[in-house]
Design an enzyme around this catalytic site. Structure first.
Site, short mmCIF file in Angstrom:
data_model
loop_
_atom_site.label_atom_id
_atom_site.label_comp_id
_atom_site.label_asym_id
_atom_site.label_seq_id
_atom_site.Cartn_x
_atom_site.Cartn_y
_atom_site.Cartn_z
N LYS A 42 0.84 -1.21 0.00
CA LYS A 42 0.00 0.00 0.00
C LYS A 42 0.87 1.26 0.00
CE LYS A 42 -2.29 -1.03 3.81
NZ LYS A 42 -1.83 -2.39 4.12
N ARG A 121 -8.85 0.80 9.32
CA ARG A 121 -8.50 -0.62 9.47
C ARG A 121 -9.59 -1.38 10.21
NH1 ARG A 121 -2.61 0.33 9.18
NH2 ARG A 121 -1.54 -1.65 8.84
N ARG A 160 11.26 -6.97 3.64
CA ARG A 160 11.13 -5.52 3.54
C ARG A 160 12.17 -4.82 4.42
NH1 ARG A 160 5.41 -2.62 4.31
NH2 ARG A 160 5.50 -3.34 6.46
N ARG A 193 11.66 -3.13 10.16
CA ARG A 193 10.71 -2.65 11.17
C ARG A 193 10.51 -3.74 12.22
NH1 ARG A 193 5.64 -0.45 7.70
NH2 ARG A 193 4.56 -1.51 9.38
N ARG A 204 -0.01 -9.76 12.95
CA ARG A 204 -0.59 -8.73 12.07
C ARG A 204 -1.54 -9.34 11.05
NH1 ARG A 204 4.38 -5.72 9.74
NH2 ARG A 204 2.88 -4.28 8.83
P1 AMP Z 1 1.30 0.32 8.62
O1 AMP Z 1 2.56 1.04 8.34
O2 AMP Z 1 0.10 0.91 7.94
O3 AMP Z 1 1.43 -1.17 8.38
O4 AMP Z 1 1.01 0.48 10.18
C1 AMP Z 1 1.91 -0.01 11.15
C2 AMP Z 1 1.18 -0.30 12.43
O5 AMP Z 1 0.61 0.91 12.97
C3 AMP Z 1 0.01 -1.27 12.31
O6 AMP Z 1 0.41 -2.63 12.32
C4 AMP Z 1 -0.82 -0.88 13.54
O7 AMP Z 1 -0.24 -1.41 14.71
C5 AMP Z 1 -0.65 0.63 13.59
N1 AMP Z 1 -1.70 1.30 12.81
C6 AMP Z 1 -1.55 2.00 11.65
N2 AMP Z 1 -2.72 2.44 11.20
C7 AMP Z 1 -3.67 2.00 12.08
C8 AMP Z 1 -5.09 2.08 12.13
N3 AMP Z 1 -5.78 2.71 11.17
N4 AMP Z 1 -5.72 1.50 13.19
C9 AMP Z 1 -5.05 0.87 14.16
N5 AMP Z 1 -3.71 0.71 14.15
C10 AMP Z 1 -3.01 1.27 13.12
#
Ligand code: AMP
Length: 251
Positions: A42, A121, A160, A193, A204
């Site tokens: 994404k 999410r 990654r 990460r 996840r």
């Molecule tokens: P991402 O980079 O989008 O994969 O986000 C990394 C982490 O941030 C996710 O695995 C969640 O722990 C947290 N996170 C990001 N966006 C959200 C969201 N909309 N709702 C809840 N947790 C989030």
């Protein structure tokens, strides 16, 4: 927030209206959500679509990573809890994420259009987003749902490497940086990460199935879902997204 309807993106100069008839539907400021499992790409698609459509990119994951890079003692208890949940692969509570997004939308000039990456999410987050955008008179246009088999998601996540400085993503096999371990864009070191480590990746994926997959029905039910196959090179997937968007929006 200002909403200017007359924005034209960088690709609006005719190149994208191949047939040359009328205005390209993609040249107006669009409000889009990118949906899909962890590791589906994404963030990479957001960068490519942003270059193409000229919109603002709002990534809640990037926002939390920026907050998490600050000294822990400077964070509020709510943010400290959020950072702990993230490193365990769990979702941050809806209220915290919604408040963060609300704050950013208040400060944002929506005239460029906006791409939500990693938000919403959960169904409550999606409902809150609809309310926030309705209040701004700028409802969501469409949701690009990136589809990829689970084994490929795991492969992408485990290889990654991310730049802590600018957030750019690479992959040890599929998209290696020019110099190993160094970001092509800003020259900073690349890291894995903490939430891309194998044990956390499984949490996840489970969280994605339980909490985020219901959004597919939510958006399909309201006619806003655009499925996109997320296999192939990032630029191919971006092109596929653009074509699917144009078909969906009637261009
Ligand atoms: P991402 O980079 O989008 O994969 O986000 C990394 C982490 O941030 C996710 O695995 C969640 O722990 C947290 N996170 C990001 N966006 C959200 C969201 N909309 N709702 C809840 N947790 C989030």
């Amino acid at each position: 927030v200002t909403l200017t309807p007359d924005h034209t993106g960088p690709s609006a100069g005719g190149e994208s209206t191949a047939a040359g008839e009328g205005t390209d539907v993609l040249s107006r400021p669009l409000r889009l959500v990118l949906l899909g499992g962890p590791g589906v790409g994404k963030g990479t698609q957001a960068e490519l679509l942003m270059d193409r459509l000229g919109m603002y990119h709002l990534s809640t994951g990037d926002m939390f990573r920026a907050i998490g890079a600050k000294p822990p003692e400077t964070l509020t208890p709510v943010m400290q809890q959020a950072i702990e949940l993230i490193s365990g692969g769990r979702l941050v509570p809806d209220e915290t994420v919604i408040e963060l997004v609300r704050h950013h939308l208040e400060e944002q000039d929506m005239g460029r259009g906006i791409l939500f990456d990693g938000f919403p999410r959960t169904v409550p987050q999606a409902e809150a987003l609809d309310r926030m955008l309705e209040a701004l008179g700028a409802p969501l246009d469409a949701v690009l749902d990136y589809e990829l088999e689970e084994e490929k998601l795991i492969e992408r996540l485990s290889g990654r490497r991310t730049c802590l400085q600018c957030g750019a993503s690479f992959h040890v096999l599929n998209l290696p940086p020019k110099n190993e371990g160094i970001c092509d864009h800003c020259g900073s070191p690349l890291i894995q990460r903490t939430d891309d480590r194998p044990a956390t990746v499984l949490v996840r994926l489970q969280t994605y199935h339980r909490k985020t997959c219901p959004l597919i029905d939510f958006y399909r039910g309201s006619g806003r879902l655009i499925p996109v196959t997320a296999d192939g090179a990032p630029t191919t997937i971006a092109q596929r997204s653009i074509e699917a968007l144009r078909r969906h929006l009637g261009g």
